[in-house]
Write a protein that holds these residues in place. Structure first.
Motif: not given
Length: 234
Positions: A23-30
Motif C-alpha cells: 500500500a505504501e509503495i502504491v500510494a507513493l507511486s500515485l
C-alpha cells in the motif's frame, strides 16, 4: 510451475489483504505520478497551444522539437536531472536528490513534451476548423488559445492520460534520481525491478498486477474521453 503458482497465490493475498508495504509503495507511486502529470499539464497545454497558434521565428522547429522530445530516453533524463540536483550541480544546494521531489521533476521533464505535442496538434486542428468564425469575431490566434483549449478538452484529457501512463510506468529516470530507497523513494516500477532481481516474486507480481490494472483503467478512460469528444462534435 509450482513455485510460480505459489508466488502468484501469495501476490493475490498481498493485494486482497492490502499489505502495508504494498500500500505504501502504491500510494507513493500515485502521489509522484499524479503530481508530475498535474505540473506537466499546466506547462504543456498552454505551451502546445502557443506553438500551434502564435507566429514566431523558429515555430516549425519548435513543433518538430516537441514531437522529438516525446521519445526522450528516460535514463538520459534521469542522468541530466541527477547532475542538476547533485551536490556539484547548480541546484545541489536544494538537497532534492534521492527524494520524491526529484522523481517528480524527472517525470515532469518526460511527460511535458508528450502533453504539449498532443495539445499542439489538437489546437492546430481546431484552429483550422474555426479560424474563419473566430476571426470574424475579432479574435486573434493568441487570444483564441483559452477558447480552443476548452473546446478540445475531451481530446486533451487523452493527452493527460497518455502522460500519466508514461509517468506511472517509468523506471530508469526515477531509479537514478530517487535511489529506490525503502520507505522513502520506492515506487511500483523500481520495486518490481528490485524484487525480481532478488527472486522475491510475490511482491513483484502483486505490484505488477496493480500496474497492469492501472494501465487498463487509463486506456479505458482515454477511450471514453475520445468517445465523448466525438459525440460532442456531432
Amino acid at each position: 510451475m509450482f513455485e510460480f503458482a505459489a508466488a502468484f497465490e501469495r501476490a493475490a493475498a498481498l493485494i486482497l489483504t492490502w499489505d502495508a508495504d504494498l500500500a505504501e509503495i502504491v500510494a507513493l507511486s500515485l502521489q509522484v505520478s499524479l503530481t508530475a502529470v498535474a505540473i506537466a499539464a499546466l506547462l504543456g497545454l498552454p505551451l502546445g497551444a502557443a506553438v500551434a497558434l502564435v507566429r514566431f521565428p523558429g515555430r516549425r522547429a519548435a513543433a518538430v522539437l516537441l514531437s522529438a522530445l516525446m521519445g526522450l530516453p528516460p535514463v538520459v533524463v534521469g542522468l541530466v536531472v541527477y547532475l542538476m540536483l547533485s551536490r556539484a550541480g547548480p541546484l545541489g544546494v536544494l538537497g532534492l536528490l534521492f527524494t520524491p521531489t526529484a522523481m517528480v521533476i524527472a517525470q515532469v521533464v518526460l511527460v511535458t513534451p508528450i502533453i504539449a505535442a498532443i495539445a499542439r496538434q489538437v489546437v492546430e486542428d481546431l484552429w483550422a476548423e474555426y479560424e474563419e468564425q473566430l476571426r470574424s469575431l475579432g479574435t486573434t490566434p493568441a487570444r483564441a488559445i483559452g477558447t480552443l483549449l476548452w473546446d478540445g478538452r475531451f481530446s486533451l484529457v487523452t493527452a493527460i492520460l497518455a502522460g500519466f501512463g508514461r509517468a506511472s510506468a517509468e523506471v530508469g529516470a526515477v531509479m537514478i534520481v530517487g535511489g529506490n530507497i525503502d520507505h522513502v523513494t520506492r515506487v511500483m516500477t523500481t520495486t518490481i525491478a528490485l524484487e525480481t532481481s532478488k527472486g522475491d516474486l510475490p511482491l513483484a507480481l502483486g505490484l505488477g498486477i496493480i500496474l497492469i490494472a492501472l494501465s487498463l483503467t487509463i486506456n479505458a478512460a482515454a477511450f471514453l474521453a475520445q468517445d465523448l469528444a466525438r459525440r460532442s462534435q456531432q
